[in-house]
Structures are given as C-alpha cells and as structure tokens.
Design an enzyme around this catalytic site. Structure first.
Site, short mmCIF file in Angstrom:
data_model
loop_
_atom_site.label_atom_id
_atom_site.label_comp_id
_atom_site.label_asym_id
_atom_site.label_seq_id
_atom_site.Cartn_x
_atom_site.Cartn_y
_atom_site.Cartn_z
N TYR A 184 0.84 -1.20 0.00
CA TYR A 184 0.00 0.00 0.00
C TYR A 184 0.88 1.26 0.00
O TYR A 184 2.09 1.20 0.23
CB TYR A 184 -0.92 -0.03 1.22
CG TYR A 184 -1.82 1.16 1.36
CD1 TYR A 184 -2.84 1.40 0.44
CD2 TYR A 184 -1.66 2.06 2.42
CE1 TYR A 184 -3.66 2.50 0.57
CE2 TYR A 184 -2.48 3.16 2.55
CZ TYR A 184 -3.48 3.39 1.62
OH TYR A 184 -4.28 4.48 1.74
N THR A 198 1.67 3.65 1.90
CA THR A 198 2.53 4.05 3.01
C THR A 198 3.48 2.95 3.48
O THR A 198 4.16 3.12 4.50
CB THR A 198 1.66 4.48 4.22
OG1 THR A 198 0.80 3.38 4.58
CG2 THR A 198 0.82 5.69 3.88
N LYS A 199 3.56 1.85 2.75
CA LYS A 199 4.39 0.74 3.21
C LYS A 199 5.87 0.95 2.85
O LYS A 199 6.21 1.80 2.03
CB LYS A 199 3.88 -0.58 2.63
CG LYS A 199 2.48 -0.95 3.13
CD LYS A 199 2.45 -1.10 4.65
CE LYS A 199 1.13 -1.64 5.18
NZ LYS A 199 0.03 -0.68 5.12
N ASN A 200 6.73 0.12 3.44
CA ASN A 200 8.18 0.28 3.27
C ASN A 200 8.62 0.13 1.82
O ASN A 200 9.58 0.77 1.38
CB ASN A 200 8.93 -0.71 4.15
CG ASN A 200 8.73 -0.42 5.63
OD1 ASN A 200 8.03 0.53 5.99
ND2 ASN A 200 9.35 -1.20 6.49
#
Length: 370
Positions: A179, A181-183
C-alpha cells in the site's frame, strides 16, 4: 511553521524508467515482470513461492481459502490491527475470535491463544504490528499441538526477524502489503509467501478467476484451451505495479538502516521528554514500519500536531469497539481491555527515509511544548 508529511515514498527515476518500459510493452499485466518480482521477493524472504496479488486483504482472503478455512470455522486473531485482518476472515465465511494483546508491543498475546481454542478453531492469524514480529515460536508450538494453520499478517513487517526466525518461516503462509505508506510500495498491491507447493499452486489459480492460464500466456503461447478448475477471484497484480516494486526491494535493507537511525533519534529524544513509545522486543530485528508513541490525551495531541503542520496518524483503534463488530458480535468495550486502552493512546509519528534532522527536531520540539 514547517509542513511535514506523515509519509513520503522512495520511488526514484530507476523505478519510473522500469515502469516506462512496461508501458511500452505489449502486455501490462500477468507477464514476465510480475514473475521476476515474485522470484526476487521469495528469494529475499528465503521462501519457496511468492504469489503477488492486488492487496494484503486479497492475500489474507485467498490464504484462508487455500488452507481450507470455510463457513463457520473460527480463526484466532488480534483486535489491534487494521480492519482488513478480521474482515478477510469474514470474507472467507469464518468467524474472527479475538484475544487480547501485549501492552508493551501491541502484538497478540501468545499466552492467551490456547484458552480461546474450541473444536471450531482451524487457524491462527497473528499480526506483526508496526514492524515487530509476534512470538512465532510460541504460536507455532500451539498450532502444532492443536493442528491449526498459521496465516501471518506481515503487512508491516517485510524485513522483520525475531529469535532467529524470519517472517513466514513458521507460518503456513505470510501476507504482505505494498500500500501507499508501506516500506516498499506500488500504491496498491500485496503478496503471499509459502513453502507449500500445493498451496502455492492453488493460490496462483485463485488469484485469477480459478483458471489455469493467464491472458499473456493465452495470447503468446501455442493455442490450447484454458480451463476453470476452482472458483477464484480477480486478485492479480499488474506488471506496472511489479515494476515499481523490484527496484525498491533491491534497496530495502539500505533504507531500513536509515529508518532505524530516525527511530533511534526519536527514542533518545522521547526518553528525555518522558514520553512512552513502543520499544522493539529483545532478539528482534524490527522492520521499523511505524513509530508509535502513547499519550493519554491522544486526540488532543493529534489536533495540536496537525495544527502545527505535522502529519500523524492513529494505528489503530481496537477493532472490537468499531460499530460493525459491536453490532455483529455484541462486543463490549471492556471485552479486550488492553487493546481498548492501547488503541485509545497510540499515535504514529512520521517515519520515512526522506525526513531531515531539522524536521525531526521540529517534531520533538512540538511534542515538548504539548
């Protein structure tokens, strides 16, 4: 007043160039780029198989189905997660059974799992919250004793390790999110890893309607009729998304080191302020996905930080107090008291590689004033 976003991604010119190459190709999906990403992701996690899908929610849903979870089965999980975790259990026709959490980490309390097991229990779905793994050795021992499947929700924890165990190593499957905002991110997207050949074979079919040939192979290989052997879903990922992920995966450890530096800055500063924060458990390599502080007047703190240009978030309010779950299962707020209190206090600070020292100092100075 400074403006500090809650999150900024790491997509660079190399990633954009790789996407451009896909856009100039014949097929934009189900072709070689996704296969390349799956192979590299599996290699990174020391897994036998990776099945890329459209979201972590899709990954959780398909994993439950591939492991034989059906209507009326019970799956033990945590009330402290994003709603996708328990929603996926409902999508599979099963019943989420919550147990309370560890106050220190927010992760499922493994010591409470066994008491929640009934004849209907078929699986455990631990969530590696904020980038810190659950006690998978304890959970695996319980699963083996009661013949239960393990579906790891690793949406926050690609890089994680605990007690010498990596994400997905002890579970039947592990599910990941890409998604926004993921790393590593492709805006939307997810993946499943497994070491079980039969489960992987079924997952590949379930993510694409249940048929045995994707569009790319149908049009480029020698003609042969395709067949539908199981009822599946349209849950595949595109090559455009996979192209975004490949380069980020190659830099994942380098960028983790930078987030670790930022997290340590926070820890030193917050210790001086006397502000509580979620600490990394012993013998744990954290994925450092989110940095969480705990404030009793949390909602007021959120408003004040936002009014000063600082992007923050709440991850998460306890699932059992949300209206749908209260109405569907008659949960009382006090049913899982540690999760309820935890969800009332947690606040996520910005944590990403593009944060500058002056921005970190600004965040801390605002917390000091508050």
């Amino acid at each position: 007043m400074q403006k500090i976003e809650f999150f900024k991604h790491n997509i660079d010119e190399e990633d954009i160039s790789r996407v451009t190459s896909v856009l100039k190709s014949i097929f934009l999906t189900n072709a070689n780029v996704t296969k390349e990403f799956e192979e590299k992701f599996a290699t990174y996690l020391d897994a036998t198989h990776c099945v890329a899908v459209s979201s972590c929610t899709a990954a959780l849903h398909l994993s439950l189905l591939a492991l034989g979870i059906k209507d009326g089965d019970e799956v033990i999980t945590t009330p402290m997660s994003f709603v996708a975790t328990s929603n996926a259990i409902l999508h599979a026709g099963a019943i989420p059974v919550f147990v309370d959490i560890e106050e220190s980490t927010g992760n499922i309390d493994a010591t409470l799992i066994e008491a929640a097991i009934t004849p209907k229990t078929k699986a455990i779905m631990p969530v590696h919250l904020y980038g810190n793994m659950c006690d998978m050795k304890a959970i695996k021992k319980i699963a083996n004793k009661h013949n239960l499947k393990i579906i790891e929700d690793a949406a926050h924890c690609i890089e994680g390790e605990r007690d010498g165990v990596r994400v997905g190593e002890l579970g039947d499957v592990a599910c990941f999110s890409f998604y926004a905002t993921k790393n590593i991110t492709s805006g939307e997207g997810g993946a499943i890893t497994t070491n079980n050949d039969e489960v992987a074979k079924l997952l590949y079919q379930l993510r694409l309607h249940g048929i045995n040939k994707d569009a790319s192979s149908r049009y480029t290989d020698k003609f042969a009729h395709w067949d539908m052997k199981v009822l599946g879903w349209k849950y595949n990922i595109s090559d455009i998304q996979s192209a975004l992920l490949i380069g980020q995966l190659e830099k994942i450890e380098e960028r983790l080191s930078k987030r670790e530096e930022i997290a340590r800055y926070y820890e030193v500063a917050l210790n001086k302020l006397g502000v509580k924060y979620i600490k990394v458990p012993k013998n744990t390599k954290s994925a450092r996905h989110l940095f969480i502080i705990k404030m009793k007047n949390r909602d007021k703190v959120v408003s004040k930080l936002q009014s000063n240009g600082i992007g923050v978030a709440v991850n998460y309010r306890a699932i059992h107090i949300l209206n749908y779950y209260k109405n569907s299962f008659s949960f009382q707020d006090s049913a899982f008291p540690i999760a309820k209190k935890f969800g009332d206090e947690v606040l996520s600070l910005p944590l990403y590689t593009k944060l500058e020292l002056s921005q970190l100092a600004y965040i801390i100075s605002n917390l000091a004033k508050i």
